[in-house]
Design a protein around this motif. Structure first.
Motif, PDB file in Angstrom:
ATOM      1  N   ARG A  92       0.816  -1.217   0.000  1.00  0.00           N
ATOM      2  CA  ARG A  92       0.000   0.000   0.000  1.00  0.00           C
ATOM      3  C   ARG A  92       0.852   1.271   0.000  1.00  0.00           C
ATOM      4  NH1 ARG A  92      -3.689  -0.421   4.986  1.00  0.00           N
ATOM      5  NH2 ARG A  92      -2.159  -1.905   5.799  1.00  0.00           N
ATOM      6  N   ALA A  93       2.161   1.109  -0.175  1.00  0.00           N
ATOM      7  CA  ALA A  93       3.110   2.232  -0.254  1.00  0.00           C
ATOM      8  C   ALA A  93       3.137   3.061   1.026  1.00  0.00           C
ATOM      9  CB  ALA A  93       2.810   3.116  -1.459  1.00  0.00           C
ATOM     10  N   GLN A  94       2.759   2.468   2.147  1.00  0.00           N
ATOM     11  CA  GLN A  94       2.911   3.140   3.432  1.00  0.00           C
ATOM     12  C   GLN A  94       4.347   3.014   3.949  1.00  0.00           C
ATOM     13  OE1 GLN A  94       0.034   1.131   5.854  1.00  0.00           O
ATOM     14  NE2 GLN A  94      -1.717   2.266   5.038  1.00  0.00           N
ATOM     15  N   LEU A  95       5.014   1.953   3.528  1.00  0.00           N
ATOM     16  CA  LEU A  95       6.407   1.713   3.897  1.00  0.00           C
ATOM     17  C   LEU A  95       7.222   1.618   2.619  1.00  0.00           C
ATOM     18  CD1 LEU A  95       8.753   0.990   5.757  1.00  0.00           C
ATOM     19  CD2 LEU A  95       7.862  -1.355   5.873  1.00  0.00           C
ATOM     20  N   ARG A  96       8.142   2.566   2.443  1.00  0.00           N
ATOM     21  CA  ARG A  96       8.957   2.618   1.223  1.00  0.00           C
ATOM     22  C   ARG A  96      10.437   2.776   1.605  1.00  0.00           C
ATOM     23  NH1 ARG A  96       5.784   7.370  -1.803  1.00  0.00           N
ATOM     24  NH2 ARG A  96       5.702   8.085   0.376  1.00  0.00           N
ATOM     25  N   PRO A  97      11.059   1.701   2.076  1.00  0.00           N
ATOM     26  CA  PRO A  97      12.415   1.811   2.618  1.00  0.00           C
ATOM     27  C   PRO A  97      13.526   1.722   1.574  1.00  0.00           C
ATOM     28  CG  PRO A  97      11.620  -0.413   2.908  1.00  0.00           C
ATOM     29  CD  PRO A  97      10.488   0.359   2.264  1.00  0.00           C
ATOM     30  N   GLU A  98      13.180   1.591   0.307  1.00  0.00           N
ATOM     31  CA  GLU A  98      14.216   1.359  -0.704  1.00  0.00           C
ATOM     32  C   GLU A  98      15.225   2.503  -0.811  1.00  0.00           C
ATOM     33  OE1 GLU A  98      10.291   2.151  -3.029  1.00  0.00           O
ATOM     34  OE2 GLU A  98      10.921   1.251  -1.125  1.00  0.00           O
TER      35      GLU A  98
END
Length: 385
Positions: free
Chosen positions: A346-352
């Motif tokens: 859901r793109a709430q976490l984007r650690p890249e």
């Protein structure tokens, strides 16, 4: 296959090894697509962790494709794209049933070494010492994954490899730090260390409703990253008195939760004799000690950083007299990975953004030098076979 092997303190090399094979009915063989460096690898490479042997394959954060499954694997098929939890757990013992997966009773294949070091046998781990089972790691072309139904998780189609690989270790470790600390809406949270785990702990604290998150480090580009991507406040410990600044920012009380995400590598050459190790080889709990002094009375301190053995000059009196809760654990990833993958979907976490460098496996030694020295803005290095 090619694999990055530990040969002795500060000596690593890429070697040719036999391909792994199915050993137990619950195994899977995974072809590695991406594998990441981690700060705990540096402790292994430097010889600061018990039980390393020449030829051990390093690496524990990875994502890949299933190429073979044992006859009792039910949740995975050949061709599945999976992220694999760094901690190996059976999923059935008493500890796994309590959600304490890094305490699994059945996955560590070398209990004698662990009992000698710690008086108990924790779960196995990929690419670590024989105190944690001596399992071959992920800086390789292929990995045998024991208990595959409980340790490998299918990656949603919407989630890229670059994002999903963080669900192997860094993201669950960071989330666990906030979870074990009991972060609640309105809390002030202080975090020592702005590597990947510290930054993801900051994201977790914000997500759980913390009113303020304050991150402590000395590397300006890392402080800028966590500020930009999580909205955390930052402190450079080379420029300010961290304890005084935290008291100032909390009305004299101190943070509600302090999370240590540094570990053995913390150094303080200016510390007085009471704060230096009294015995050769003792771990230095500098950041843990600072967290204990900084946290408010009745607050929580969570230790995420890797420590191998004993520490000296630890302020146990402060723990008692301030009424603190002190928690520590290797990450219970199986508890958190499914939720984190959904947040990634859901793109709430984007650690890249934390994967600052990408190199081939053959260039792994240079990657670890960049990672160790934090040169060229390095936070994490992704290795591809």
């Amino acid at each position: 296959m090619r694999a990055l092997c530990w040969q002795g303190p500060d000596e690593i090399s890429v070697e040719r090894l036999p391909d792994p094979r199915i050993v137990n009915a619950q195994d899977a063989i995974v072809r590695v697509r991406q594998s990441m460096t981690c700060g705990s690898d540096l402790h292994l490479i430097g010889g600061r962790f018990p039980g390393m042997r020449a030829g051990d394959v390093l690496g524990h954060e990875f994502l890949g494709e299933v190429v073979e499954v044992g006859p009792e694997v039910r949740r995975h098929s050949v061709g599945d794209r999976v992220v694999v939890c760094s901690v190996i757990a059976c999923g059935r013992c008493w500890y796994c049933q309590q959600g304490l997966f890094s305490c699994c009773d059945n996955s560590n294949t070398d209990p004698g070494t662990a009992e000698l070091a710690w008086g108990a046998v924790p779960a196995g781990c990929f690419g670590s010492s024989h105190a944690l089972g001596g399992f071959a790691g992920s800086h390789a072309e292929y990995v045998r994954v024991p208990y595959a139904d409980h340790g490998a998780f299918r990656v949603p189609d919407e989630v890229t490899d670059e994002r999903a690989v963080f669900a192997s270790d860094s993201a669950p470790a960071g989330w666990m730090g906030a979870d074990l600390g009991g972060v609640r809406p309105g809390d002030v949270v202080a975090i020592w260390g702005c590597g990947a785990v510290g930054q993801l702990a900051a994201w977790a604290a914000v997500t759980l409703g913390a009113d303020r998150v304050i991150c402590v480090d000395r590397i300006d580009d890392r402080l800028a990253l966590v500020e930009r991507h999580t909205g955390a406040e930052t402190l450079n410990y080379e420029r300010v008195d961290v304890g005084a600044e935290l008291r100032e920012r909390t009305g004299g009380r101190g943070p509600d939760v302090c999370i240590e995400a540094v570990g053995i590598g913390a150094e303080d050459p200016a510390a007085g004799p009471l704060h230096r190790p009294a015995r050769p080889g003792a771990d230095q709990p500098i950041t843990v000690r600072e967290a204990v002094y900084a946290v408010r009375k009745g607050g929580s301190v969570v230790v995420l950083g890797a420590f191998a053995g004993f520490v000296d000059a630890f302020p146990l009196g402060a723990v008692l007299n301030k009424g603190l809760a002190v928690r520590g654990a290797r990450q219970h990833g199986q508890r958190y990975v499914p939720t984190l993958l959904d947040r990634m979907r859901r793109a709430q976490l984007r650690p890249e953004y934390l994967a600052t460098h990408r190199l081939s496996l053959d260039d792994a030694a240079r990657g670890y030098t960049l990672f160790r020295d934090r040169t060229d803005g390095c936070v994490r290095v992704v290795l591809t076979p």
